[in-house]
Design a protein around this motif. Structure first.
Motif, PDB file in Angstrom:
ATOM      1  N   TRP A 170      68.372  20.922  18.890  1.00  0.00           N
ATOM      2  CA  TRP A 170      67.843  22.174  18.335  1.00  0.00           C
ATOM      3  C   TRP A 170      67.342  23.146  19.406  1.00  0.00           C
ATOM      4  N   ASN A 171      66.765  22.599  20.478  1.00  0.00           N
ATOM      5  CA  ASN A 171      66.203  23.423  21.567  1.00  0.00           C
ATOM      6  C   ASN A 171      65.067  24.340  21.124  1.00  0.00           C
ATOM      7  N   VAL A 172      64.191  23.826  20.290  1.00  0.00           N
ATOM      8  CA  VAL A 172      63.030  24.599  19.827  1.00  0.00           C
ATOM      9  C   VAL A 172      61.951  24.489  20.894  1.00  0.00           C
ATOM     10  N   SER A 173      61.538  25.662  21.426  1.00  0.00           N
ATOM     11  CA  SER A 173      60.723  25.644  22.639  1.00  0.00           C
ATOM     12  C   SER A 173      59.348  24.988  22.465  1.00  0.00           C
ATOM     13  N   ASN A 174      58.730  25.088  21.296  1.00  0.00           N
ATOM     14  CA  ASN A 174      57.401  24.470  21.152  1.00  0.00           C
ATOM     15  C   ASN A 174      57.441  23.099  20.433  1.00  0.00           C
ATOM     16  N   ASN A 175      58.617  22.534  20.316  1.00  0.00           N
ATOM     17  CA  ASN A 175      58.790  21.226  19.654  1.00  0.00           C
ATOM     18  C   ASN A 175      58.223  21.194  18.235  1.00  0.00           C
ATOM     19  N   LYS A 176      58.171  22.368  17.600  1.00  0.00           N
ATOM     20  CA  LYS A 176      57.610  22.436  16.251  1.00  0.00           C
ATOM     21  C   LYS A 176      58.760  22.408  15.248  1.00  0.00           C
ATOM     22  N   GLY A 177      59.187  21.210  14.897  1.00  0.00           N
ATOM     23  CA  GLY A 177      60.306  21.113  13.965  1.00  0.00           C
ATOM     24  C   GLY A 177      60.265  19.790  13.221  1.00  0.00           C
ATOM     25  N   ILE A 178      60.717  19.816  11.969  1.00  0.00           N
ATOM     26  CA  ILE A 178      60.738  18.588  11.166  1.00  0.00           C
ATOM     27  C   ILE A 178      62.024  18.516  10.334  1.00  0.00           C
ATOM     28  N   THR A 179      62.369  17.289   9.975  1.00  0.00           N
ATOM     29  CA  THR A 179      63.517  17.049   9.088  1.00  0.00           C
ATOM     30  C   THR A 179      63.045  16.298   7.847  1.00  0.00           C
ATOM     31  N   PHE A 180      63.472  16.779   6.687  1.00  0.00           N
ATOM     32  CA  PHE A 180      63.301  16.024   5.440  1.00  0.00           C
ATOM     33  C   PHE A 180      64.599  15.244   5.234  1.00  0.00           C
ATOM     34  N   TRP A 181      64.521  13.944   5.073  1.00  0.00           N
ATOM     35  CA  TRP A 181      65.706  13.114   4.821  1.00  0.00           C
ATOM     36  C   TRP A 181      65.590  12.600   3.385  1.00  0.00           C
ATOM     37  N   ILE A 182      66.400  13.177   2.515  1.00  0.00           N
ATOM     38  CA  ILE A 182      66.290  12.886   1.070  1.00  0.00           C
ATOM     39  C   ILE A 182      67.299  11.808   0.685  1.00  0.00           C
ATOM     40  N   ALA A 183      66.814  10.694   0.176  1.00  0.00           N
ATOM     41  CA  ALA A 183      67.713   9.582  -0.181  1.00  0.00           C
ATOM     42  C   ALA A 183      68.427   9.875  -1.497  1.00  0.00           C
ATOM     43  N   LEU A 184      69.768   9.978  -1.424  1.00  0.00           N
ATOM     44  CA  LEU A 184      70.558  10.189  -2.639  1.00  0.00           C
ATOM     45  C   LEU A 184      71.209   8.885  -3.094  1.00  0.00           C
TER      46      LEU A 184
ATOM     47  N   LYS B 178      60.508  -0.803  16.190  1.00  0.00           N
ATOM     48  CA  LYS B 178      61.687  -0.194  15.560  1.00  0.00           C
ATOM     49  C   LYS B 178      61.629  -0.471  14.061  1.00  0.00           C
ATOM     50  N   VAL B 179      61.614   0.586  13.261  1.00  0.00           N
ATOM     51  CA  VAL B 179      61.462   0.382  11.807  1.00  0.00           C
ATOM     52  C   VAL B 179      62.672   0.945  11.060  1.00  0.00           C
ATOM     53  N   TYR B 180      63.041   0.245   9.990  1.00  0.00           N
ATOM     54  CA  TYR B 180      64.147   0.664   9.108  1.00  0.00           C
ATOM     55  C   TYR B 180      63.550   0.893   7.722  1.00  0.00           C
ATOM     56  N   PRO B 181      63.045   2.096   7.420  1.00  0.00           N
ATOM     57  CA  PRO B 181      62.406   2.283   6.114  1.00  0.00           C
ATOM     58  C   PRO B 181      63.377   2.010   4.956  1.00  0.00           C
ATOM     59  N   ASN B 182      62.830   1.368   3.954  1.00  0.00           N
ATOM     60  CA  ASN B 182      63.571   0.998   2.744  1.00  0.00           C
ATOM     61  C   ASN B 182      63.403   2.096   1.720  1.00  0.00           C
ATOM     62  N   LEU B 183      64.474   2.737   1.313  1.00  0.00           N
ATOM     63  CA  LEU B 183      64.306   3.892   0.424  1.00  0.00           C
ATOM     64  C   LEU B 183      64.992   3.686  -0.912  1.00  0.00           C
ATOM     65  N   LYS B 184      64.334   4.188  -1.956  1.00  0.00           N
ATOM     66  CA  LYS B 184      64.965   4.243  -3.273  1.00  0.00           C
ATOM     67  C   LYS B 184      65.473   5.665  -3.479  1.00  0.00           C
ATOM     68  N   VAL B 185      66.353   5.846  -4.455  1.00  0.00           N
ATOM     69  CA  VAL B 185      66.877   7.177  -4.747  1.00  0.00           C
ATOM     70  C   VAL B 185      65.714   8.125  -5.064  1.00  0.00           C
ATOM     71  N   GLY B 186      65.676   9.274  -4.387  1.00  0.00           N
ATOM     72  CA  GLY B 186      64.602  10.252  -4.624  1.00  0.00           C
ATOM     73  C   GLY B 186      63.452  10.147  -3.640  1.00  0.00           C
ATOM     74  N   ASP B 187      63.407   9.062  -2.861  1.00  0.00           N
ATOM     75  CA  ASP B 187      62.369   8.965  -1.815  1.00  0.00           C
ATOM     76  C   ASP B 187      62.743   9.917  -0.669  1.00  0.00           C
ATOM     77  N   VAL B 188      61.731  10.379   0.046  1.00  0.00           N
ATOM     78  CA  VAL B 188      61.982  11.300   1.152  1.00  0.00           C
ATOM     79  C   VAL B 188      61.246  10.848   2.417  1.00  0.00           C
ATOM     80  N   LEU B 189      61.987  10.872   3.518  1.00  0.00           N
ATOM     81  CA  LEU B 189      61.362  10.636   4.822  1.00  0.00           C
ATOM     82  C   LEU B 189      61.219  11.990   5.499  1.00  0.00           C
ATOM     83  N   ILE B 190      60.147  12.189   6.214  1.00  0.00           N
ATOM     84  CA  ILE B 190      60.030  13.415   7.016  1.00  0.00           C
ATOM     85  C   ILE B 190      59.794  12.971   8.451  1.00  0.00           C
TER      86      ILE B 190
END
Ligand SMILES: O=C(O)CCC(=O)C(=O)O
Length: 247
Positions: free
Chosen positions: A122-136, A183-195
């Motif tokens: 991304w190259n965001v200069s202030n490292n201010k960025g997030i991702t929502f990962w939505i489990a489908l 190292k973690v592998y979060p377990n997600l159900k449909v509709g759960d969201v990781l950020i």
């Protein structure tokens, strides 16, 4: 999700400490299913002329798609206050939408994403960025869930090398750096969201299971964030070189 001031503090602290946070049942199953059906239908209709799409198995299956701008439902999801308010809390102020992707990872053939930090792309200069990962789909270690090196965002930006992996062009060359990190592998159900934070080291392994593992990602950066054009050019040059070698 409604948060009072005390919850908000805890929520932010947790995120800042680990570099990611899981919100269970963010969307109910019905809503998540509606999003998935709509997205799959868009992808099926457009897969052959969509920009930034990675197809596998003689081009019939989508592994990932990195530009979903033309998907009509996306704008609605991005503008939804349920999402935006959380982005504002975690980024501590106004936010800008920074795109969306889908990591479809089909059963048996879904490809891995080598370990990387999003901000190397991304190259965001202030490292201010997030991702929502939505489990489908349900997502776990067996079907190639996302993994994180917990707290690794605290290392700052790490050098990457070309990965030559479709859909994930840069990787951290040696994961020895993370020996001391869980190292973690979060377990997600449909509709759960990781950020996750744009500096956390993460990736995912191949999906060798019989179950698809689809995740929709939404990205946000601070309204005051700037893109480091020098770094961006360097990254684009590396992408171009990889494409030339692969073609
Ligand atoms: O879903 C995956 O397999 C990888 C996702 C990823 O790298 C990301 O969301 O930044």
């Amino acid at each position: 999700m409604r948060l009072n001031n005390l919850d908000k503090k805890k929520f932010v602290k947790n995120f800042e400490n680990k570099g990611y946070i899981l919100i269970k049942n963010f969307y109910n199953k019905f809503t998540a299913k509606k999003i998935k059906i709509n997205l799959k239908s868009f992808l099926e209709k457009n897969k052959l002329n969509l920009k930034g799409v990675n197809l596998i198995n003689k081009k019939s299956k989508i592994n990932s798609a990195h530009n979903l701008q033309k998907w009509k439902l996306l704008k609605k999801i991005q503008k939804d206050n349920k999402i935006k308010n959380i982005a504002k809390i975690l980024l501590k102020g106004k936010v800008k939408n920074f795109g969306a992707e889908v990591f479809a990872k089909p059963a048996k053939i879904g490809l891995s994403s080598p370990t990387h930090q999003d901000n190397f792309y991304w190259n965001v200069s202030n490292n201010k960025g997030i991702t929502f990962w939505i489990a489908l789909n349900k997502s776990n270690k067996k079907n190639g869930s996302i993994f994180y090196y917990e707290k690794s965002h605290k290392l700052g930006l790490i050098q990457h090398v070309p990965s030559f992996a479709p859909g994930s062009s840069q990787k951290i060359d040696s994961v020895n750096k993370f020996k001391k990190f869980k190292k973690v592998y979060p377990n997600l159900k449909v509709g759960d969201v990781l950020i996750h934070h744009c500096l956390i080291a993460h990736g995912s392994e191949k999906n060798k299971s019989k179950k698809d593992r689809m995740g929709l990602t939404l990205r946000f950066i601070g309204a005051d964030s700037k893109i480091d054009q020098r770094k961006k050019k360097k990254y684009q040059k590396s992408l171009y070189k990889q494409k030339k070698i692969l073609n």
